[in-house]
Scaffold this motif. Structure first.
Motif: not given
Length: 260
Positions: A199, A203, A206, A208
């Motif tokens: 992550r 950032r 990816v 959730r």
């Protein structure tokens, strides 16, 4: 038709499990979906209770004769979900496909002209050989399932470099829809650390959604059923339902030119 390829050169990361269950939950959400089994092992086909295709049908025949592709599509027992089933002969087709990297693109174009599928979910083998290159050349976007293990970052970087080469030479419209963390056990320090590293590095790419380690997810293929039919109230089913919702949202965001 939105064409999404599930690709990772490493086996055992939940790629086919993700392809089957994402396709099923997209169909459950009301979308018409074609699952393209591009792996000679035909695990995506058996995961929906469909027997591997004969040599004169399924994905193999469609690749050899794209105009016949629509006749190779089979319905499944799940509403709005169809499949191009795999055949073991696909293993021998890799030599021909090395010279025909756009064969699958022509197959999906032919199907799209005759059938109204909103999504095509493509499941190639766990390698970066001709079948996977065909998947990347045919897809609008890429989903990368990644197991929460030590070499995760290195594997993602290598795969994204390969997709960049395909983008430059074969498919300039190929995008990365997202990276999916799979088989995550947050009770284990390494899994938490790897997830956080992925992550931090990638950032917004990816998802959730995180797919947990789940016994029912492992069992469902042996019953020829997606998790949403086999054990719909389990953590694995909830995760893949959330993934389908997130995929729909990201596809819409890309259509409007914004970042997911």
């Amino acid at each position: 038709m939105k064409k999404i390829a599930l690709v990772n050169q490493k086996g055992g990361v939940g790629k086919t499990t993700t392809a089957v269950n994402l396709a099923h939950f997209l169909a459950m959400a009301g979308h018409t979906v074609l699952l393209v089994d591009l792996d000679p092992q035909a695990n995506a086909s058996s995961g929906l209770g469909v027997r591997p295709a004969e040599a004169d049908s399924g994905t193999y025949r469609a690749l050899l004769d794209p105009q016949s592709a629509t006749s190779c599509v089979e319905t499944t027992s799940y509403p709005r979900l169809s499949i191009l089933p795999a055949t073991p002969d696909l293993a021998g087709a890799t030599i021909d496909l090395a010279r025909e990297p756009l064969a699958l693109a022509r197959v999906l174009e032919s199907v799209d002209q005759k059938r109204d599928f909103e999504y095509a979910i493509i499941d190639p083998p766990p390698s970066l050989g001709p079948l996977s290159i065909n998947a990347l050349a045919a897809a609008d976007s890429l989903v990368v399932p990644v197991q929460a293990e030590y070499y995760a970052l290195e594997g993602i970087a290598h795969l994204l470099q390969s997709s960049q080469r395909v983008r430059q030479s074969l498919n300039p419209s190929l995008g990365t829809l997202g990276i999916l963390m799979t088989m995550v056990d947050r009770r284990v320090n390494l899994a938490r650390q790897v997830e956080q590293n992925v992550r931090d590095h990638f950032r917004h790419l990816v998802f959730r959604t995180v797919v947990p380690r789940n016994t029912k997810l492992s069992e469902s293929p042996s019953f020829g059923a997606p998790i949403g039919a086999y054990a719909p109230r389990t953590a694995g089913a909830i995760a893949y339902q959330q993934l389908a919702e997130e995929v729909i949202s990201r596809v819409k965001a890309l259509e409007f030119g914004s970042r997911p």
